[in-house]
Enzyme design. Structure first.
Site, PDB file in Angstrom:
ATOM      1  N   ARG A   1       0.800  -1.311  -0.016  1.00 17.82           N
ATOM      2  CA  ARG A   1       0.061   0.059  -0.018  1.00 17.82           C
ATOM      3  C   ARG A   1       0.727   1.217  -0.003  1.00 17.82           C
ATOM      4  NH1 ARG A   1      -3.507  -3.057  -1.301  1.00 17.82           N
ATOM      5  NH2 ARG A   1      -5.657  -3.322  -0.505  1.00 17.82           N
TER       6      ARG A   1
ATOM      7  N   GLU B   1      -4.591   7.231  -4.754  1.00 16.00           N
ATOM      8  CA  GLU B   1      -4.945   6.681  -6.156  1.00 16.00           C
ATOM      9  C   GLU B   1      -6.179   6.983  -6.629  1.00 16.00           C
ATOM     10  OE1 GLU B   1      -4.526   2.119  -5.422  1.00 16.00           O
ATOM     11  OE2 GLU B   1      -2.186   2.483  -4.882  1.00 16.00           O
TER      12      GLU B   1
ATOM     13  N   HIS C   1      -1.578  -0.230  -9.889  1.00 12.24           N
ATOM     14  CA  HIS C   1      -2.361  -0.990  -8.664  1.00 12.24           C
ATOM     15  C   HIS C   1      -2.752  -2.101  -9.476  1.00 12.24           C
ATOM     16  CE1 HIS C   1      -3.993  -1.253  -4.585  1.00 12.24           C
ATOM     17  NE2 HIS C   1      -3.786  -2.470  -4.914  1.00 12.24           N
TER      18      HIS C   1
HETATM   19  P1  NAP Z   1      -0.844 -11.377   5.333  1.00 16.93           P
HETATM   20  O1  NAP Z   1      -0.759 -12.820   4.805  1.00 16.93           O
HETATM   21  O2  NAP Z   1      -1.635 -11.014   6.092  1.00 16.93           O
HETATM   22  O3  NAP Z   1       0.912 -10.854   5.518  1.00 16.93           O
HETATM   23  C1  NAP Z   1       1.192  -9.530   6.114  1.00 16.93           C
HETATM   24  C2  NAP Z   1       2.455  -9.635   6.909  1.00 16.93           C
HETATM   25  O4  NAP Z   1       2.737  -8.346   7.315  1.00 16.93           O
HETATM   26  C3  NAP Z   1       2.073 -10.728   8.141  1.00 16.93           C
HETATM   27  O5  NAP Z   1       3.372 -11.461   8.050  1.00 16.93           O
HETATM   28  C4  NAP Z   1       2.259  -9.631   9.443  1.00 16.93           C
HETATM   29  O6  NAP Z   1       2.817 -10.229  10.526  1.00 16.93           O
HETATM   30  C5  NAP Z   1       3.026  -8.593   8.862  1.00 16.93           C
HETATM   31  N1  NAP Z   1       3.053  -7.265   9.506  1.00 16.93           N
HETATM   32  C6  NAP Z   1       1.642  -6.573   9.913  1.00 16.93           C
HETATM   33  N2  NAP Z   1       2.162  -5.773  10.520  1.00 16.93           N
HETATM   34  C7  NAP Z   1       3.469  -5.367  10.729  1.00 16.93           C
HETATM   35  C8  NAP Z   1       3.952  -4.239  11.046  1.00 16.93           C
HETATM   36  N3  NAP Z   1       3.670  -3.153  11.750  1.00 16.93           N
HETATM   37  N4  NAP Z   1       5.561  -4.651  11.095  1.00 16.93           N
HETATM   38  C9  NAP Z   1       6.032  -5.733  10.420  1.00 16.93           C
HETATM   39  N5  NAP Z   1       5.424  -6.913   9.921  1.00 16.93           N
HETATM   40  C10 NAP Z   1       4.041  -6.550  10.050  1.00 16.93           C
HETATM   41  O7  NAP Z   1      -1.099 -10.384   4.086  1.00 16.93           O
HETATM   42  P2  NAP Z   1      -0.786 -10.949   2.421  1.00 16.93           P
HETATM   43  O8  NAP Z   1      -1.930 -11.639   1.868  1.00 16.93           O
HETATM   44  O9  NAP Z   1       0.535 -11.310   2.423  1.00 16.93           O
HETATM   45  O10 NAP Z   1      -1.199  -9.340   1.677  1.00 16.93           O
HETATM   46  C11 NAP Z   1      -0.162  -8.352   2.178  1.00 16.93           C
HETATM   47  C12 NAP Z   1      -0.685  -6.892   1.675  1.00 16.93           C
HETATM   48  O11 NAP Z   1      -0.149  -6.602   0.412  1.00 16.93           O
HETATM   49  C13 NAP Z   1      -2.231  -6.914   1.702  1.00 16.93           C
HETATM   50  O12 NAP Z   1      -2.608  -6.163   3.096  1.00 16.93           O
HETATM   51  C14 NAP Z   1      -2.453  -5.518   0.906  1.00 16.93           C
HETATM   52  O13 NAP Z   1      -2.482  -4.328   1.326  1.00 16.93           O
HETATM   53  C15 NAP Z   1      -1.251  -5.755  -0.146  1.00 16.93           C
HETATM   54  N6  NAP Z   1      -1.763  -6.266  -1.677  1.00 16.93           N
HETATM   55  C16 NAP Z   1      -1.431  -5.590  -2.642  1.00 16.93           C
HETATM   56  C17 NAP Z   1      -1.900  -6.141  -3.790  1.00 16.93           C
HETATM   57  C18 NAP Z   1      -1.751  -5.310  -5.124  1.00 16.93           C
HETATM   58  O14 NAP Z   1      -2.562  -5.181  -5.787  1.00 16.93           O
HETATM   59  N7  NAP Z   1      -0.698  -4.414  -5.467  1.00 16.93           N
HETATM   60  C19 NAP Z   1      -2.357  -7.474  -4.113  1.00 16.93           C
HETATM   61  C20 NAP Z   1      -2.681  -8.063  -2.842  1.00 16.93           C
HETATM   62  C21 NAP Z   1      -2.224  -7.643  -1.582  1.00 16.93           C
HETATM   63  P3  NAP Z   1       2.340 -11.162  11.426  1.00 16.93           P
HETATM   64  O15 NAP Z   1       2.614 -12.430  10.952  1.00 16.93           O
HETATM   65  O16 NAP Z   1       2.735 -10.712  12.843  1.00 16.93           O
HETATM   66  O17 NAP Z   1       0.774 -10.816  11.374  1.00 16.93           O
HETATM   67  C1  GLV Z   2      -5.079  -5.386  -3.419  1.00 14.16           C
HETATM   68  O1  GLV Z   2      -4.554  -4.414  -3.326  1.00 14.16           O
HETATM   69  C2  GLV Z   2      -5.484  -6.468  -2.532  1.00 14.16           C
HETATM   70  O2  GLV Z   2      -5.417  -6.005  -1.333  1.00 14.16           O
HETATM   71  O3  GLV Z   2      -6.386  -7.294  -2.722  1.00 14.16           O
END
Ligand code: NAP
Ligand code: GLV
Length: 325
Positions: free
Chosen positions: A238, A267, A286
């Site tokens: 993000r 955005e 995005h």
């Molecule tokens: P996820 O499985 O929840 O992974 C997030 C990780 O970040 C977890 O390991 C979490 O730690 C860690 N975290 C949370 N807060 C933190 C902090 N303050 N300091 C350090 N680490 C921290 O989520 P995901 O499915 O991988 O997705 C991650 C993010 O990618 C989403 O929230 C979204 O915003 C973004 N995203 C973007 C797109 C795009 O189109 N560009 C697509 C998909 C996702 P814990 O293990 O302790 O919970």
């Molecule tokens: C995309 O940015 C998502 O969070 O799924």
């Protein structure tokens, strides 16, 4: 009486049919423009369920208008567009779409890393603009990916999927996460690091945390100042996690070598945004999860959560642990 639901963007026909067979459905029938706030404010009043996108701010003031709302089903894994505390306080369920987009987003993140490191956009423009006169030893040279050190900030689902790609390029992988994951270190062959030391040691830094109060500007001037002059920052998480003004300064002052950005603090980002004009920045609108198959799965998962919520079963991806009434 069928439950009443509102969908904030045009969805594929087959999905719409499914919702309509169970619900009294209304939908913002445009694919490329977001629903105006005043329309959403009106529609939410009578809705039992809402399916929304990350483009809609579902905040306390809009929830205040909802008289019957049981569920907000976000078609995204990130849910920083929704005030989760306010929803919980009101007994409204909130869901997201985790997992189905993990590999697609990791693919895009690695593609962006490679495009930035090897100057793909700049090189393509160079050719198209007729600037290519000859092959020359240091022309359009970039950074090596193979064997380099990758630092992942946030080792969740997508962070872990990135490790698999990095290992195929013989990269050394460091990670920083809110909670340490010793079993992953062993299984994936990665090393835990403080944020400071990860930034100082990595050739590529990928930001993969959710956007929260804690991660707002997690990467700012001080953190960018710790990075190598040859390093590349990639953000597909993000926009608000990286301080864009500080990033611009770091790129202009050559504190870091380049950046790849799929996400922005505002955005859609304005084409006059200073970061977009820099040759050492690759920018995308995005598109992390944007494959046909994955976007279809996200829509299907969001609909499944929505239907579960309005028919009084516990949605698969419930984020706030509420008792279903
Ligand atoms: P996820 O499985 O929840 O992974 C997030 C990780 O970040 C977890 O390991 C979490 O730690 C860690 N975290 C949370 N807060 C933190 C902090 N303050 N300091 C350090 N680490 C921290 O989520 P995901 O499915 O991988 O997705 C991650 C993010 O990618 C989403 O929230 C979204 O915003 C973004 N995203 C973007 C797109 C795009 O189109 N560009 C697509 C998909 C996702 P814990 O293990 O302790 O919970
Ligand atoms: C995309 O940015 C998502 O969070 O799924």
């Amino acid at each position: 009486m069928k439950p009443r639901v509102y969908i904030t963007r045009k969805l594929p026909e087959a999905i719409v049919k499914k919702i309509s067979s169970i619900c009294d459905m209304r939908m913002w029938n445009e694919a490329e423009t977001p629903v105006p706030r005043e329309v959403l404010e009106k529609e939410i009043q009578e809705a039992d369920g809402l399916l929304c996108l990350l483009t809609e701010a579902i905040d306390d003031s809009i929830m205040n208008k909802a008289k019957h709302l049981k569920i907000i089903a976000n078609m995204a894994v990130g849910y920083n567009n929704i005030d989760l505390d306010s929803a919980t306080k009101r007994g409204i369920m909130v869901t997201n779409t985790p997992g189905v987009l993990t590999e697609t987003t990791a693919d895009l993140t690695f593609a962006l890393l490679m495009a930035t490191a090897r100057r793909l956009v700049e090189s393509s423009d160079y050719l198209r603009n007729g600037e290519w006169q000859t092959w020359s030893p240091m022309q359009l040279t970039g950074q090596d990916i193979y064997g380099a050190t990758l630092g992942i900030v946030g080792l969740g689902r997508i962070g872990e999927a990135l490790v698999k790609r990095a290992k195929g390029f013989d990269m050394n992988v460091l990670y920083y996460n809110r909670s340490r994951k010793p079993e992953k270190e062993k299984d994936l062959g990665i090393e835990f690091s403080s944020l400071e030391s990860l930034l100082a040691s990595s050739d590529f830094v990928c930001v993969m945390t959710p956007y929260t109060k804690e991660t707002h500007h997690l990467i700012g001037a001080e953190q960018l100042g710790l990075m190598k002059e040859s390093a590349v920052l990639i953000n597909t998480a993000r926009g608000g996690i990286v301080d864009e003004e500080a990033l611009y300064r770091a790129l202009i002052d050559k504190q870091i070598w380049g950046a790849g950005l799929d996400v922005f603090e505002q955005e859609p980002v304005c084409v006059d945004h200073p970061l977009i004009k820099l040759p050492n920045v690759v920018t995308l609108p995005h598109i992390g999860s944007a494959s046909i198959a994955t976007r279809t799965k996200m829509a299907e998962l969001a609909v499944m959560n929505l239907l579960q919520g309005v028919t009084n079963s516990t949605p698969e991806n419930l984020l706030n642990k509420l008792e279903v009434k």
